[in-house]
Design a protein around this motif. Structure first.
Motif, PDB file in Angstrom:
ATOM      1  N   PHE A  17       1.443  -4.449 -17.372  1.00  0.00           N
ATOM      2  CA  PHE A  17       0.962  -3.452 -16.416  1.00  0.00           C
ATOM      3  C   PHE A  17       0.524  -4.078 -15.094  1.00  0.00           C
ATOM      4  N   CYS A  18       0.929  -3.440 -13.984  1.00  0.00           N
ATOM      5  CA  CYS A  18       0.527  -3.860 -12.638  1.00  0.00           C
ATOM      6  C   CYS A  18       0.256  -2.617 -11.797  1.00  0.00           C
ATOM      7  N   ARG A  19      -0.769  -2.690 -10.957  1.00  0.00           N
ATOM      8  CA  ARG A  19      -1.052  -1.546 -10.074  1.00  0.00           C
ATOM      9  C   ARG A  19       0.057  -1.370  -9.048  1.00  0.00           C
ATOM     10  N   THR A  20       0.562  -2.484  -8.535  1.00  0.00           N
ATOM     11  CA  THR A  20       1.728  -2.451  -7.653  1.00  0.00           C
ATOM     12  C   THR A  20       2.686  -3.543  -8.111  1.00  0.00           C
ATOM     13  N   ILE A  21       3.977  -3.341  -7.885  1.00  0.00           N
ATOM     14  CA  ILE A  21       4.986  -4.322  -8.286  1.00  0.00           C
ATOM     15  C   ILE A  21       5.345  -5.171  -7.071  1.00  0.00           C
ATOM     16  N   CYS A  22       5.120  -6.467  -7.159  1.00  0.00           N
ATOM     17  CA  CYS A  22       5.427  -7.357  -6.036  1.00  0.00           C
ATOM     18  C   CYS A  22       6.936  -7.424  -5.818  1.00  0.00           C
ATOM     19  N   PRO A  23       7.402  -7.450  -4.567  1.00  0.00           N
ATOM     20  CA  PRO A  23       8.840  -7.380  -4.280  1.00  0.00           C
ATOM     21  C   PRO A  23       9.631  -8.615  -4.705  1.00  0.00           C
ATOM     22  N   PHE A  24       8.947  -9.718  -5.029  1.00  0.00           N
ATOM     23  CA  PHE A  24       9.645 -10.936  -5.453  1.00  0.00           C
ATOM     24  C   PHE A  24       9.669 -11.089  -6.970  1.00  0.00           C
ATOM     25  N   CYS A  25       8.951 -10.231  -7.686  1.00  0.00           N
ATOM     26  CA  CYS A  25       8.703 -10.450  -9.115  1.00  0.00           C
ATOM     27  C   CYS A  25       9.896 -10.045  -9.973  1.00  0.00           C
ATOM     28  N   ARG A  31       4.480  -0.262 -13.691  1.00  0.00           N
ATOM     29  CA  ARG A  31       3.319   0.266 -12.979  1.00  0.00           C
ATOM     30  C   ARG A  31       2.266   0.709 -13.988  1.00  0.00           C
ATOM     31  N   ASP A  32       1.028   0.352 -13.705  1.00  0.00           N
ATOM     32  CA  ASP A  32      -0.046   0.577 -14.673  1.00  0.00           C
ATOM     33  C   ASP A  32      -0.355   2.055 -14.852  1.00  0.00           C
ATOM     34  N   ARG A  33      -0.438   2.449 -16.122  1.00  0.00           N
ATOM     35  CA  ARG A  33      -0.930   3.778 -16.492  1.00  0.00           C
ATOM     36  C   ARG A  33      -1.888   3.572 -17.659  1.00  0.00           C
ATOM     37  N   ALA A  34      -3.161   3.846 -17.425  1.00  0.00           N
ATOM     38  CA  ALA A  34      -4.184   3.554 -18.433  1.00  0.00           C
ATOM     39  C   ALA A  34      -3.897   4.248 -19.761  1.00  0.00           C
ATOM     40  N   LEU A 150       4.133 -10.637   0.653  1.00  0.00           N
ATOM     41  CA  LEU A 150       4.349 -10.738  -0.790  1.00  0.00           C
ATOM     42  C   LEU A 150       4.061  -9.427  -1.520  1.00  0.00           C
ATOM     43  N   GLY A 151       3.571  -8.431  -0.794  1.00  0.00           N
ATOM     44  CA  GLY A 151       3.287  -7.142  -1.419  1.00  0.00           C
ATOM     45  C   GLY A 151       2.086  -7.164  -2.343  1.00  0.00           C
ATOM     46  N   ARG A 152       1.177  -8.112  -2.116  1.00  0.00           N
ATOM     47  CA  ARG A 152       0.003  -8.218  -2.982  1.00  0.00           C
ATOM     48  C   ARG A 152      -0.980  -7.088  -2.680  1.00  0.00           C
ATOM     49  N   CYS A 153      -1.680  -6.630  -3.720  1.00  0.00           N
ATOM     50  CA  CYS A 153      -2.600  -5.507  -3.530  1.00  0.00           C
ATOM     51  C   CYS A 153      -4.009  -5.967  -3.170  1.00  0.00           C
ATOM     52  N   HIS A 154      -4.280  -7.281  -3.235  1.00  0.00           N
ATOM     53  CA  HIS A 154      -5.617  -7.754  -2.871  1.00  0.00           C
ATOM     54  C   HIS A 154      -5.627  -8.261  -1.431  1.00  0.00           C
ATOM     55  N   THR A 155      -6.817  -8.348  -0.880  1.00  0.00           N
ATOM     56  CA  THR A 155      -7.001  -8.855   0.478  1.00  0.00           C
ATOM     57  C   THR A 155      -7.556 -10.281   0.422  1.00  0.00           C
TER      58      THR A 155
END
Length: 396
Positions: A17-25, A31-34, A150-155
């Motif tokens: 599970f991932c909140r967003t899918i990185c474009p290189f992965c 995509r995460d669904r609890a 990299l499409g990362r969801c963190h800052t």
């Protein structure tokens, strides 16, 4: 009373599970669904039970008095995807099930991958309470533009905050992932990333060059595909600068992409690279046991359907031939800084290097890409960049 044993030394648990899918992965991610967590974990629990029972049956049929292999499990690696999408109770269910089936040592290493935006004191405390003792933080960069590319969801702020929380926690064994060779990432930007990372004194840094894979957004982008071969010199300069400066800072290279303080090497890495057996559970997870390798299906739906129908969720299974084992032994050995004992390798697999291979080795040494340490052929950092190509060239 005979002490319980584990038939394998290492276990891998895959959380897709991932909140967003990185474009290189190119890993098996969704995509995460609890609401999917419970079904998926229940499936993994079933797979762990069934695989453990299968191994016990194998031992019983062979009338072995003791289980072969290790006395106790040495390593569990929880990777993904993003394992930190799970709650602490969800992670605990998996670890409890592994322990039921594969008795482990008090000195076991349990490693857990995290996204920076999931790190907080309460979560880390919960992980420590259930036995996790090594963290791997997917930081990648301290540059906003690089993280966005990299499409990362963190800052960057998330990453710095996560590191502050970790360094103020009970965890003294933690890894930081950094990436290089990224479009629009300059050499100066990468050097700044490494220098900032070193200021936080992690016990381990993993350094990954960007790889462009087919059927990913990066792989489908002609501009990015063309960028890679046009910047090989920059790629090499970044890598060689980093290997030199990480060692000066007390992080010693032990494999192509991995650098650690003394005794802080990733145990899962060491076990797998030394040819030890391991079991992987979850979608896309791979296993290696008794010279047989198999990999699970990548679809969660198919994975759960197969388990529900009492069939193995495997996508492929192969019994490795002598040549495949020889290639694997060579490849894994060359990836490590201690290199490979060429004489032992030839004897084990009945091989004999021809003049063509011997001349190639001499060329590598003359070019500063390899050197001999007794019977061991070792690659320099410059040679590590060509490890896969060198493996192919060395096979008789």
């Amino acid at each position: 009373m005979q002490k319980k044993r584990s038939p394998i030394p290492a276990v891998y648990l895959h959380i897709p599970f991932c909140r967003t899918i990185c474009p290189f992965c190119s890993f098996t991610v969704r995509r995460d669904r609890a609401k999917m967590h419970e079904k998926y974990i229940r499936g993994m629990v079933g797979e762990i039970d069934r695989r453990a029972e299968m191994l016990k049956d194998m031992e019983r049929k062979e009338n072995e008095e003791k289980l072969s292999g290790q006395i106790l499990l040495k390593s569990i690696y929880i990777g993904g995807g993003t394992p930190s999408c799970l709650t602490i109770p969800e992670v605990s269910v998996l670890l409890t099930k592994v322990r039921e089936n594969f008795p482990w040592s008090d000195q076991i290493e349990i490693a857990f991958e995290m996204n920076p935006d999931d790190v907080n004191p309460e979560y880390l405390s919960g992980l420590a309470d259930i036995g996790v003792n090594r963290l791997s933080l997917g930081g990648q960069s301290f540059q906003t533009s690089t993280l966005q590319k990299l499409g990362r969801c963190h800052t960057v702020a998330d990453l710095r905050n996560a590191i502050a929380v970790i360094t103020n926690s009970s965890f003294d064994n933690w890894n930081l992932d950094l990436m290089f060779g990224i479009p629009e990432q300059s050499i100066v930007m990468f050097k700044n990333d490494v220098e900032e990372a070193l200021r936080y004194e992690p016990s381990h840094i993993s350094l990954y060059g960007l790889e462009i894979h087919e059927r990913t957004p990066f792989g489908n982008n002609p501009q990015i595909r063309n960028w890679e071969p046009e910047h090989l010199e920059q790629f090499e300069e970044m890598y060689l600068w980093a290997t030199d400066n990480l060692e000066k800072a007390g992080l010693f290279q032990y494999e192509i992409s991995n650098f650690s303080k003394k005794t802080k090497e990733g145990r899962q890495n060491l076990l797998v690279w030394s040819g030890q057996e391991y079991l992987g559970f979850g979608v896309g997870a791979h296993s290696y046991h008794r010279q047989t390798r198999w990999g699970n299906v990548r679809s969660i739906r198919t994975y759960l359907q197969n388990l529900g129908q009492n069939t193995w969720p495997t996508e492929f299974i192969e019994q490795l031939s002598g040549k495949q084992l020889a290639v694997e032994f060579l490849m894994l050995g060359l990836r490590q800084c201690e290199g490979i004992n060429i004489k032992e390798w030839q004897t084990r697999y009945g091989l004999h290097l021809q003049n063509q291979q011997l001349n190639f080795v001499q060329e590598l040494c003359d070019d500063g890409r390899a050197f001999w340490e007794g019977q061991h052929l070792c690659l320099t950092p410059k040679g590590m960049l060509l490890a896969d190509r060198i493996t192919v060239q060395l096979m008789p």
